[in-house]
Design an enzyme around this catalytic site. Structure first.
Site, mmCIF file in Angstrom:
data_model
loop_
_atom_site.group_PDB
_atom_site.id
_atom_site.type_symbol
_atom_site.label_atom_id
_atom_site.label_comp_id
_atom_site.label_asym_id
_atom_site.label_seq_id
_atom_site.Cartn_x
_atom_site.Cartn_y
_atom_site.Cartn_z
ATOM 1 N N GLY A 270 -24.224 -5.464 -36.633
ATOM 2 C CA GLY A 270 -25.413 -4.685 -36.300
ATOM 3 C C GLY A 270 -25.227 -3.201 -36.550
ATOM 4 C CB ALA A 271 -24.850 -0.438 -35.322
ATOM 5 C CG MET A 272 -18.372 0.832 -36.959
ATOM 6 S SD MET A 272 -17.538 -0.285 -35.778
ATOM 7 C CE MET A 272 -16.265 0.818 -35.174
ATOM 8 C CD GLU A 273 -17.610 1.073 -31.808
ATOM 9 O OE1 GLU A 273 -18.467 0.367 -32.376
ATOM 10 O OE2 GLU A 273 -16.605 0.597 -31.241
ATOM 11 C CD GLU A 307 -23.021 0.429 -32.260
ATOM 12 O OE1 GLU A 307 -21.828 0.768 -32.153
ATOM 13 O OE2 GLU A 307 -23.385 -0.771 -32.221
HETATM 14 N N1 PHE Z 1 -18.075 -2.334 -32.701
HETATM 15 C C1 PHE Z 1 -19.381 -2.697 -33.162
HETATM 16 C C2 PHE Z 1 -20.268 -2.674 -31.930
HETATM 17 O O1 PHE Z 1 -20.656 -1.761 -31.421
HETATM 18 C C3 PHE Z 1 -19.494 -4.028 -33.782
HETATM 19 C C4 PHE Z 1 -18.768 -4.214 -35.063
HETATM 20 C C5 PHE Z 1 -17.594 -4.909 -35.085
HETATM 21 C C6 PHE Z 1 -19.260 -3.718 -36.233
HETATM 22 C C7 PHE Z 1 -16.898 -5.113 -36.243
HETATM 23 C C8 PHE Z 1 -18.608 -3.915 -37.391
HETATM 24 C C9 PHE Z 1 -17.420 -4.631 -37.411
HETATM 25 O O2 PHE Z 1 -20.545 -3.589 -31.286
HETATM 26 ZN ZN ZN Z 2 -20.013 -2.362 -29.374
#
Ligand code: PHE
Ligand code: ZN
Length: 886
Positions: A270-273, A307
């Site tokens: 979905g997205a990445m922080e 995020e």
């Molecule tokens: N860490 C991201 C989230 O907020 C999810 C994610 C994991 C995105 C691995 C890309 C790869 O939940």
């Molecule tokens: Zn997360």
């Protein structure tokens, strides 16, 4: 056995890193045929690592699919005798206490179909480094407990890539020869490599700003492809709401001068922080009234918040190792659900969370991939971004919140952030901070992190009329899961109320003394810690109706011999909105289950019809809650509740009930539809959302029974819609109706209107793939051949194959096995380009044991076919082998 069988990694093998990286200075040269990465790393031996201190352990760096061009240590080329390179590691045998290592690698982002590391999405470069993607960029100790200060210089063609982004603050930029330019970024906060990000492209910039509670002005920027210019406003507004909320609720302020959001079309999740540079799947961030449904808006608000919240719960305080993934994900999901509840209706949000949990997480927890919130082992970490880690993890944090109360919980989170700021820690550190701040013993509670499986509460009661005492007995059991048997009872907060015969809330006096004091509360949170408990409630002059597990206070299954009369009573009278909804669900489940395989003359209980009539007609009820209550339990949930499930039979029973309700309530549905027409301008508030939802439910029901008035209402709604919720509601209703011509015409019109917008085309694909009528296999194949379908784009794959296998259960579980065969074929095909997506997609097959033998045997055969594929990826290997294991 495939040759590339992945290794199992155990939490118990954790060792501190031998070497630490203080600074990582990166220089990226981006070209069309590849990228050269120059990395300068300042290493030192870890004072906490005995082995490295005493004997000078070899330096081991992770690497994946890299071409090593040069390796220089303290200014001198490393002798070939002093290092070796394997598929996964670069080992330098002899290194000093402190040293600088310069590594040059060559990579091919344009050929990266796994979408891990640096890759190209359309005309832009972008990265995805969680969990282990950084090692696809350069050699590095790619583990979250190695935190370095990063600087990043990006060089690229200035015309094709005018925008060059990375984490932190921009510190320098300029022109180079050959029409190229560069920008250098510095991130002052040490971070693990999984939070690294880079973006390069011809992107449009949307600007906004936020002033923090301490008065600092933060630049907010959103970068999108120019065609998406009008779809940024909602995400930026959500971001500002999230920033303000985190200050108010957790006292957490943003820490850099600039915060950026980028939208990319090709993204696995979905997205990445990433620190200061969040990267989003376009479908989780871009929205406009015309192109996004109310549900999509809601999702965007929660993901943007999620995020952003990671900046504290994930980035400032991160995970020691990937077994601790729920440390950041569980806590952050808890935070984003709190936020969403505060922005809208907490009850509705709770219903949505509980639905996901009970439908999908309980299924995961009862299947072959069941694992605890803090797993003890894994093969491929990408397979552990699961509902258990995310939503069960959030429930565990929520239970701590319930046990401590909001004030002590806040004290605990303050202590956690203060104590561990800048560190990589464990779930145990989190619980410890909560304990230390509150003085509560959470020793037994920790089992929630260690034991997999959904606790089951069997509840019974009796009423002693002469004593005026009501007895409640609760027995707790925890099912076996792969590798775990004979589990301990867990510490469960169990919220409860009792209702008198007029629907009034009764006082809950647990003893005669408490009764005498006459100040007993009307709701209590009982704490279950034993395998069985009995509670007494005093001073009751009649048998009460219990309202059990209010607000869904723990992620458990509850069984109690409710009568239909009791459920109807709770639906109408429970002061807990969640339990009013839950009672309606349980009643509907009971009625539908009775219909499974029932002869024609068995009719639907008139009391269910009466209850729904009341919901549809009484405009004084909370309309947002009513909109939820009208949604019958899904086939997926009904199947989850059944052993030896026959999905087509469940589907037919559910449909029979639905049609019966629609026919019986036809006039009320038309009236409800008309009452909820919005004439004014489009609004996104909870009331307007509830009106659209009610209207779309009414329309769907009317079209299900081929109602002519419904048809003309639907045609008008489709034609005049000024927003996607209305347009999609009408489209969906026609797609699932018997009006073949209207269905074809509206699908065609929809595509013609929106063909240039990938986010809408995704919706067009999935509404067809998920439909009983249009989701026949021949049509699914046609969708895969459609010019808008793209095998390289995870969203399209999810919209067609994922929607078919995950939402179109009646066609997926075709008794001839064709649905299973289809999924197996597609999964095998995908495994070669994007194994992560392939491994996720296979999940509907993994619970094969749950279904009736004629289905389960064919599902098992499909899994075996995948198992025997050549060059099976490690990702798919883990899921398929665990699913087939005894
Ligand atoms: N860490 C991201 C989230 O907020 C999810 C994610 C994991 C995105 C691995 C890309 C790869 O939940
Ligand atoms: Zn997360």
């Amino acid at each position: 056995m495939p040759s590339n069988q992945p290794q199992t990694i155990y939490l118990s093998d954790y060792k501190v890193p031998a070497y630490l990286v203080d600074t990582a200075d990166l220089r990226f040269e981006l070209f069309e045929d590849g990228a050269r990465v120059h990395s300068t790393l300042a290493f030192r031996r870890n004072p906490d690592c005995q082995e490295s201190q005493e004997t000078g352990a070899p330096l081991q760096l992770h690497g994946d699919s890299l071409k090593l061009e040069s390796l220089v240590l303290n200014g001198e080329a490393v002798a070939t005798s002093n290092y070796s390179v394997s598929d996964e590691l670069l080992t330098v045998n002899q290194v000093p206490q402190h040293f600088t290592l310069q590594v040059v690698t060559w990579i091919e982002p344009q050929n990266n179909t796994r979408l891990e590391g640096l890759y190209k999405s359309a005309a832009m470069f972008c990265t995805q480094c969680e969990a282990e993607g950084f090692r696809c960029i350069t050699y590095f100790p790619d583990r979250p407990d190695v935190m370095a200060r990063f600087s990043t210089r990006i060089e690229a063609d200035k015309t094709a890539y005018p925008v060059l982004l990375s984490n932190g603050n921009p510190v320098e930029q300029g022109d180079l020869s050959d029409g190229r330019h560069f920008v250098t970024w510095e991130d002052p906060f040490p971070k693990p490599a999984y939070l690294f990000a880079l973006v390069a492209g011809d992107l449009l910039e949307k600007q906004d700003s936020f002033t923090t509670m301490s008065g600092r002005k933060v630049d907010l920027r959103m970068y999108v492809e120019p065609r998406n210019s009008e779809k940024c406003e909602y995400a930026l507004d959500s971001l500002k709401r999230a920033m303000a909320w985190d200050e108010q609720t957790y006292g957490r302020e943003y820490d850099l001068d600039i915060f950026m959001i980028v939208a990319v079309d090709d993204f696995n999740m979905g997205a990445m922080e990433n620190k200061g540079l969040n990267i989003f799947n376009s479908s989780c961030v871009l929205a406009s009234q015309e192109t996004a449904t109310d549900m999509a808006f809601e999702r965007i608000e929660s993901i943007v918040a999620h995020e952003y919240f990671h900046n504290w719960s994930g980035n400032r305080v991160t995970c020691r190792d990937w077994f601790q993934l729920s440390l950041k994900e569980g806590f952050t999901v808890f935070r984003d659900t709190q936020f969403s509840g505060d922005m809208g209706s907490a009850t509705v949000k709770r219903i949505e969370s509980a639905t996901v949990l009970r439908t999908a997480q309980f299924a995961e927890d009862a299947g072959p991939m069941a694992h605890s919130v803090r797993p003890a082992s894994y093969m491929e970490i990408t397979n552990f971004y699961t509902l258990t880690i995310y939503v069960k993890g959030a429930e565990v944090v929520r239970m701590i919140h319930t046990l401590l109360g909001p004030d002590l919980f806040r004290k605990g989170s303050d202590l956690y952030f203060e104590r561990h700021d800048g560190q990589a820690v464990t779930t145990d550190d989190f619980v410890k901070a909560m304990e230390d701040a509150s003085g509560r013993d959470l020793g037994q509670f920790r089992l929630w992190y260690e034991q997999a499986g959904t606790p089951q509460l069997a509840i019974s009661d009796e009423y002693d009329e002469s004593a005026g005492v009501y007895h409640l007995h609760i027995k707790q059991t925890l099912p076996d899961t792969p590798g775990q048997t004979d589990k301990q009872p867990q510490h469960i907060p169990f919220a409860l109320g009792l209702l008198g015969s007029r629907g009034e809330a009764l006082a809950l006096a647990l003893s005669a003394e408490e009764l005498a004091k006459a100040d007993a509360p009307q709701e209590r949170v009982l704490e279950l810690t034993e395998a069985s408990h009995s509670f007494e409630f005093h001073g009751l002059s009649e048998r009460p109706v219990p309202s059990l597990l209010r607000h869904f206070s723990a992620p458990v299954r509850v069984s109690y011999p409710w009568t239909r009369e009791q459920l109807l009573f709770l639906m109408n009278h429970d002061s807990d909105g969640f339990n009013r909804w839950d009672a309606g669900q349980r009643l509907a489940i009971d009625v539908i289950q009775q219909m499974i395989g029932a002869p024609k003359d068995v009719t639907v209980d008139a009391r269910l019809v009466g209850a729904f009539r009341h919901l549809i007609s009484d405009a004084d009820l909370d309309q947002a809650l009513v909109a939820k209550m009208l949604v019958l339990p899904t086939v997926a949930y009904l199947a989850e509740l059944t052993d030896g499930a026959d999905v087509p039979a469940i589907h037919r029973a559910r449909r029979r009930v639905l049609k019966h309700l629609a026919i019986a309530l036809r006039d009320e549905l038309v009236a409800c539809y008309r009452r909820n027409i919005d004439s004014g301008p489009y609004q996104l508030g909870p009331e307007a959302v509830a009106r659209r939802s009610l209207r779309n439910t009414a329309l769907a029901w009317l079209l299900l029974i081929n109602d002519e008035e419904g048809r003309s209402l639907g045609l008008g709604q489709y034609r005049d819609a000024d927003n996607m919720t209305d347009r999609m509601g009408a489209l969906k209703a026609f797609v699932n109706s018997g009006y073949d011509d209207d269905r074809a015409a509206s699908l065609n019109d929809f595509y013609q209107t929106f063909q240039h917008d990938p986010q809408v085309v995704e919706q067009w694909f999935s509404v067809q793939a998920a439909s009983r009528r249009t989701g026949q296999l021949s049509h699914i194949h046609a969708l895969l051949e459609h010019p808008a379908f793209d095998w390289k784009n995870p969203n399209k794959i999810r919209a067609v194959i994922g929607a078919f296998a995950g939402q179109n259960l009646v066609n997926f579980h075709n008794p001839d096995g064709s649905g299973y065969q289809f999924l197996a074929d597609q999964v095998c095909k995908l495994d070669d380009s994007n194994p992560q997506i392939a491994a996720r997609l296979v999940s509907p097959l993994t619970r094969w044991r749950k279904f009736a033998p004629e289905y389960s045997q064919q599902m098992q055969a499909a899994l075996m076919q995948i198992r025997d594929k050549e060059n099976l990826s490690g990702d798919l290997y883990e899921v398929v082998y665990k699913s087939l294991a005894d």
